[in-house]
Design a protein around this motif. Structure first.
Motif, PDB file in Angstrom:
ATOM      1  N   ARG A   5      79.475  47.229  59.972  1.00 34.89           N
ATOM      2  CA  ARG A   5      78.156  47.532  60.488  1.00 34.89           C
ATOM      3  C   ARG A   5      77.824  46.329  61.373  1.00 34.89           C
ATOM      4  NH1 ARG A   5      77.246  51.791  57.577  1.00 34.89           N
ATOM      5  NH2 ARG A   5      75.051  52.224  57.823  1.00 34.89           N
ATOM      6  N   ASP A  96      80.898  47.445  55.575  1.00 33.89           N
ATOM      7  CA  ASP A  96      80.185  48.642  55.144  1.00 33.89           C
ATOM      8  C   ASP A  96      80.387  48.814  53.645  1.00 33.89           C
ATOM      9  OD1 ASP A  96      79.349  51.241  54.507  1.00 33.89           O
ATOM     10  OD2 ASP A  96      79.971  52.016  56.449  1.00 33.89           O
ATOM     11  N   THR A 117      73.974  49.367  51.282  1.00 37.55           N
ATOM     12  CA  THR A 117      73.951  49.775  52.686  1.00 37.55           C
ATOM     13  C   THR A 117      72.531  49.735  53.223  1.00 37.55           C
ATOM     14  OG1 THR A 117      75.918  51.152  52.437  1.00 37.55           O
ATOM     15  CG2 THR A 117      74.459  51.674  54.289  1.00 37.55           C
ATOM     16  N   ASP A 121      71.601  47.195  56.154  1.00 39.08           N
ATOM     17  CA  ASP A 121      71.097  47.786  57.394  1.00 39.08           C
ATOM     18  C   ASP A 121      69.709  47.238  57.726  1.00 39.08           C
ATOM     19  OD1 ASP A 121      73.393  49.248  57.827  1.00 39.08           O
ATOM     20  OD2 ASP A 121      72.509  51.185  57.254  1.00 39.08           O
TER      21      ASP A 121
END
Length: 134
Positions: A5, A96, A117, A121
């Protein structure tokens, strides 16, 4: 299969590392380890490379849940976050957490990976939001 990510920032490397530490802390992650890959390769191999740091981030509650589901999950902890120069920008990359479920094939780890996550994020998003708000 994507296992990262990533966000790119127009900030300098040192500022970005500090901001990443803050963003991770806001999401309940502490940085347990820091590997200065650039300095290590220079010292051990006399090899020059761009600024590159690996931060070993851990959210204790999520780590406990993952280890309760599967003691072997410790092989996938902590969450590694890379900060590196990428041309004239700085890249911030997190592994991730869904990779943990993919590799282990354990559905019991899915809720942990989903929460990790969401938190990672949010940390990455805060880096880009801070850039646009400033």
């Amino acid at each position: 299969m994507r296992y990262d990510r990533t966000v790119h920032l127009d900030a300098d490397f040192a500022t970005t590392v500090a901001r990443v530490r803050e963003a991770l802390a806001e999401q309940g992650f502490g940085v347990l380890t820091e590997i200065d890959v650039t300095a290590t390769l220079k010292a051990k191999l006399d090899h020059d490379m761009e600024d590159y740091v690996i931060l070993g981030a851990c959210n204790p509650q999520l780590a406990r849940r993952a280890l309760e589901a599967d003691r072997t999950a410790g092989l996938l902890l902590p969450c590694n976050v890379v900060v590196r120069r990428d041309g004239d920008r700085t890249a911030v990359q997190a592994l991730d957490p869904g990779t943990m479920v993919t590799l282990t094939e354990l559905d019991a780890l899915r809720p942990v990976a989903e929460e990790a996550t969401r938190r990672l994020d949010a940390a990455l998003a805060s880096l880009t939001e801070a850039r646009t708000a400033g």
